[in-house]
Scaffold this motif. Sequence first.
Motif, PDB file in Angstrom:
ATOM      1  N   CYS A 253      -4.002  10.303 121.657  1.00  0.00           N
ATOM      2  CA  CYS A 253      -4.789  10.882 120.563  1.00  0.00           C
ATOM      3  C   CYS A 253      -6.211  10.329 120.537  1.00  0.00           C
ATOM      4  CB  CYS A 253      -4.103  10.613 119.228  1.00  0.00           C
ATOM      5  SG  CYS A 253      -2.482  11.381 119.053  1.00  0.00           S
ATOM      6  N   GLY A 254      -6.354   9.017 120.653  1.00  0.00           N
ATOM      7  CA  GLY A 254      -7.654   8.391 120.533  1.00  0.00           C
ATOM      8  C   GLY A 254      -8.562   8.585 121.737  1.00  0.00           C
ATOM      9  N   TRP A 255      -8.034   9.114 122.825  1.00  0.00           N
ATOM     10  CA  TRP A 255      -8.874   9.333 124.001  1.00  0.00           C
ATOM     11  C   TRP A 255      -9.705  10.603 123.866  1.00  0.00           C
ATOM     12  CZ3 TRP A 255      -6.623   7.658 129.355  1.00  0.00           C
ATOM     13  CH2 TRP A 255      -6.170   6.340 129.276  1.00  0.00           C
ATOM     14  N   ARG A 256      -9.311  11.499 122.992  1.00  0.00           N
ATOM     15  CA  ARG A 256     -10.044  12.723 122.679  1.00  0.00           C
ATOM     16  C   ARG A 256     -10.397  13.533 123.914  1.00  0.00           C
ATOM     17  NH1 ARG A 256      -7.942  13.989 119.603  1.00  0.00           N
ATOM     18  NH2 ARG A 256      -9.410  15.553 118.886  1.00  0.00           N
ATOM     19  N   LEU A 257      -9.401  14.206 124.462  1.00  0.00           N
ATOM     20  CA  LEU A 257      -9.618  15.066 125.622  1.00  0.00           C
ATOM     21  C   LEU A 257      -8.773  16.323 125.472  1.00  0.00           C
ATOM     22  CD1 LEU A 257      -8.937  16.177 128.664  1.00  0.00           C
ATOM     23  CD2 LEU A 257     -11.204  15.215 128.264  1.00  0.00           C
ATOM     24  N   GLY A 258      -9.415  17.476 125.441  1.00  0.00           N
ATOM     25  CA  GLY A 258      -8.721  18.756 125.394  1.00  0.00           C
ATOM     26  C   GLY A 258      -9.252  19.681 126.466  1.00  0.00           C
ATOM     27  N   VAL A 259      -8.467  20.695 126.799  1.00  0.00           N
ATOM     28  CA  VAL A 259      -8.903  21.688 127.780  1.00  0.00           C
ATOM     29  C   VAL A 259      -8.572  23.078 127.255  1.00  0.00           C
ATOM     30  CG1 VAL A 259      -8.834  20.273 129.865  1.00  0.00           C
ATOM     31  CG2 VAL A 259      -6.744  21.368 129.067  1.00  0.00           C
ATOM     32  N   MET A 260      -9.406  24.028 127.656  1.00  0.00           N
ATOM     33  CA  MET A 260      -9.259  25.414 127.235  1.00  0.00           C
ATOM     34  C   MET A 260      -9.216  26.312 128.461  1.00  0.00           C
ATOM     35  SD  MET A 260     -11.913  27.621 124.890  1.00  0.00           S
ATOM     36  CE  MET A 260     -11.435  26.765 123.392  1.00  0.00           C
ATOM     37  N   ARG A 261      -8.264  27.245 128.466  1.00  0.00           N
ATOM     38  CA  ARG A 261      -8.115  28.233 129.537  1.00  0.00           C
ATOM     39  C   ARG A 261      -8.575  29.586 129.016  1.00  0.00           C
ATOM     40  NH1 ARG A 261      -4.606  32.317 130.909  1.00  0.00           N
ATOM     41  NH2 ARG A 261      -4.028  32.509 133.115  1.00  0.00           N
ATOM     42  N   LEU A 262      -9.656  30.102 129.593  1.00  0.00           N
ATOM     43  CA  LEU A 262     -10.196  31.392 129.179  1.00  0.00           C
ATOM     44  C   LEU A 262      -9.659  32.499 130.071  1.00  0.00           C
ATOM     45  CD1 LEU A 262     -13.739  29.999 128.601  1.00  0.00           C
ATOM     46  CD2 LEU A 262     -12.358  31.082 126.825  1.00  0.00           C
ATOM     47  N   PRO A 263      -9.514  33.714 129.540  1.00  0.00           N
ATOM     48  CA  PRO A 263      -8.943  34.804 130.344  1.00  0.00           C
ATOM     49  C   PRO A 263      -9.900  35.273 131.433  1.00  0.00           C
ATOM     50  CG  PRO A 263      -9.633  35.620 128.193  1.00  0.00           C
ATOM     51  CD  PRO A 263      -9.785  34.121 128.148  1.00  0.00           C
ATOM     52  N   ASP A 264      -9.329  35.727 132.532  1.00  0.00           N
ATOM     53  CA  ASP A 264     -10.108  36.269 133.641  1.00  0.00           C
ATOM     54  C   ASP A 264     -10.408  37.729 133.335  1.00  0.00           C
ATOM     55  OD1 ASP A 264     -11.354  36.811 135.987  1.00  0.00           O
ATOM     56  OD2 ASP A 264      -9.633  36.413 137.288  1.00  0.00           O
ATOM     57  N   SER A 265     -11.390  37.934 132.475  1.00  0.00           N
ATOM     58  CA  SER A 265     -11.733  39.270 131.989  1.00  0.00           C
ATOM     59  C   SER A 265     -13.158  39.222 131.463  1.00  0.00           C
ATOM     60  CB  SER A 265     -10.786  39.681 130.860  1.00  0.00           C
ATOM     61  OG  SER A 265     -10.972  38.850 129.725  1.00  0.00           O
ATOM     62  N   PRO A 266     -13.760  40.370 131.171  1.00  0.00           N
ATOM     63  CA  PRO A 266     -15.099  40.340 130.570  1.00  0.00           C
ATOM     64  C   PRO A 266     -15.142  39.514 129.293  1.00  0.00           C
ATOM     65  CG  PRO A 266     -14.609  42.551 131.358  1.00  0.00           C
ATOM     66  CD  PRO A 266     -13.351  41.753 131.529  1.00  0.00           C
ATOM     67  N   LEU A 267     -14.096  39.587 128.470  1.00  0.00           N
ATOM     68  CA  LEU A 267     -14.056  38.774 127.260  1.00  0.00           C
ATOM     69  C   LEU A 267     -14.098  37.290 127.608  1.00  0.00           C
ATOM     70  CD1 LEU A 267     -13.581  38.323 124.202  1.00  0.00           C
ATOM     71  CD2 LEU A 267     -11.124  38.401 124.692  1.00  0.00           C
ATOM     72  N   GLY A 268     -13.290  36.881 128.585  1.00  0.00           N
ATOM     73  CA  GLY A 268     -13.240  35.475 128.958  1.00  0.00           C
ATOM     74  C   GLY A 268     -14.570  34.969 129.480  1.00  0.00           C
ATOM     75  N   ARG A 269     -15.255  35.757 130.310  1.00  0.00           N
ATOM     76  CA  ARG A 269     -16.530  35.308 130.860  1.00  0.00           C
ATOM     77  C   ARG A 269     -17.616  35.241 129.785  1.00  0.00           C
ATOM     78  NH1 ARG A 269     -13.912  37.528 135.236  1.00  0.00           N
ATOM     79  NH2 ARG A 269     -14.288  39.704 134.641  1.00  0.00           N
ATOM     80  N   SER A 270     -17.569  36.177 128.827  1.00  0.00           N
ATOM     81  CA  SER A 270     -18.515  36.129 127.720  1.00  0.00           C
ATOM     82  C   SER A 270     -18.278  34.895 126.858  1.00  0.00           C
ATOM     83  CB  SER A 270     -18.381  37.400 126.871  1.00  0.00           C
ATOM     84  OG  SER A 270     -19.179  37.323 125.720  1.00  0.00           O
ATOM     85  N   LEU A 271     -17.008  34.606 126.570  1.00  0.00           N
ATOM     86  CA  LEU A 271     -16.678  33.433 125.754  1.00  0.00           C
ATOM     87  C   LEU A 271     -17.012  32.138 126.483  1.00  0.00           C
ATOM     88  CD1 LEU A 271     -13.288  34.571 124.198  1.00  0.00           C
ATOM     89  CD2 LEU A 271     -15.457  34.245 122.998  1.00  0.00           C
ATOM     90  N   LEU A 272     -16.880  32.137 127.810  1.00  0.00           N
ATOM     91  CA  LEU A 272     -17.226  30.946 128.581  1.00  0.00           C
ATOM     92  C   LEU A 272     -18.684  30.577 128.342  1.00  0.00           C
ATOM     93  CD1 LEU A 272     -16.597  28.808 130.759  1.00  0.00           C
ATOM     94  CD2 LEU A 272     -17.272  30.523 132.476  1.00  0.00           C
ATOM     95  N   ALA A 273     -19.560  31.564 128.412  1.00  0.00           N
ATOM     96  CA  ALA A 273     -20.978  31.297 128.187  1.00  0.00           C
ATOM     97  C   ALA A 273     -21.218  30.797 126.764  1.00  0.00           C
ATOM     98  CB  ALA A 273     -21.790  32.567 128.452  1.00  0.00           C
ATOM     99  N   ASP A 274     -20.521  31.391 125.794  1.00  0.00           N
ATOM    100  CA  ASP A 274     -20.707  30.979 124.397  1.00  0.00           C
ATOM    101  C   ASP A 274     -20.232  29.547 124.163  1.00  0.00           C
ATOM    102  OD1 ASP A 274     -21.751  33.459 123.700  1.00  0.00           O
ATOM    103  OD2 ASP A 274     -19.799  34.285 123.145  1.00  0.00           O
TER     104      ASP A 274
END
Length: 450
Positions: A253-274
């Motif tokens: 918990c105290g190390w504070r590390l998370g990861v996010m998987r974005l979809p391989d789609s136009p939505l995912g690439r737009s959200l990646l930039a955001d």
Amino acid sequence: MSVPVSPALALNEAEVSFPLWDASPPETSRSASGLADKRRHGLPVLPLGFGEAGLPVHPALREALAIGSSRNAYGPVAGTAELREAAAGYWARRGLPTDPDLVVAGPGSKPLLYGLLLGLGGDIVAPSPGWVSSRAQARLTGHRPIHVPTGPGRGGVPRPELVADAVLAARAAGRTVRSVVVTTPDNPTGDVPSRSTVEQIAQVARELDLAIVSNEIYRDLVHDPSTFVHSPAEFAPERTIVTTGLSKSLALCGWRLGVMRLPDSPLGRSLLADVLGVASEVWSSPAAPVQYAAAYAFGEPEELTERVERSRRLHGAVVRAVAERLKRAGAALPTPRAGFYLYPDFGGWSGYLEREHGITTGRQLAAHLLDAFGLGGLPAADFEGGHDALRLRLATSLLYGDTDVQRYAALAADDPTRLPWIRAHLDRLDEILTGLARHADPVHARGLAC
């Protein structure tokens, strides 16, 4: 915008320094005292409020962190290539092939989710009960949550048929709704939604053009052998964003590390930039030494998979033991199948609690249990959008011991509930339930007194 401290984090800090219920109605905040104060005065406490995994850091992870400690330069905003590749491999082994270029790492899942909600915009559909932070974060972005109830066997997923009605009504009223949030496995109930429920929410999201934000941080802590976790990304891959981290499965918990998987789609690439735009201005990049250790962890070497398995077994044994006592006392609750959470409903005690203690809400019940018995827990209002039913969210993960020696023993035990310090907590819970029921009518008291 003024937002109160997260209830779970407030509870954690209350155990150290100050009374818990400062944000509660005056009659409860004046009477309750922090668990740490009770400990200092030699009074018995039962810490069932804070959802920290409560286990030692694996020695191999400490070694990896030490090796990475010389890394003191800024890294890529999205995270190092080795971490993103390791996280992609983690998801691929769970049936979700992942492009490392669509993985973003951050200092915990919460900042990533906040950046994501900023990118998505619009109001969110949130399960009720559901994880507290997604609703608070929606408000921080200037939007509002739409609370939709879950159902039996659907913990963490708002009922799909009600989602459609709620979104259409909100849009008809001029609101913009762009996403639905799910948590699988669930916090606060410890439940896991069925495959059909996840399929249905994926279909509704597609029909309504909603993004799905799937918090799967408890995925590796399923302790019911008949239960399998399904991700919405299996059924709506083009619109599902998945988040996870190491704070629960490996107690970091105290190390504070998370990861996010974005979809391989136009939505995912737009959200990646955001998301990267937000990250670049808020946290720049996650801590480099932690990223090095996290890449090792997401690679899932044998020694860490064994630790996760032992953790899963320990969590399951203790949470089931607590659930049995609550059910025997007359509380209704979903059978916990993952993680270390319980969501008992004391509605069957309502007449007695009001008559004997003047208690009509979960917030009042939580304050009374803390003040009278030293039991820390969170009220339903924190998870149900303000609806203050006679329900509590309890967490069993701080019952494993006060020292690393005890916690390692708990991890190694075939039956951790027989260890003296864990048994003492379970016995204390029996005492509390008996004490709470002392003035109940004779028939009801037999049900409450275990």
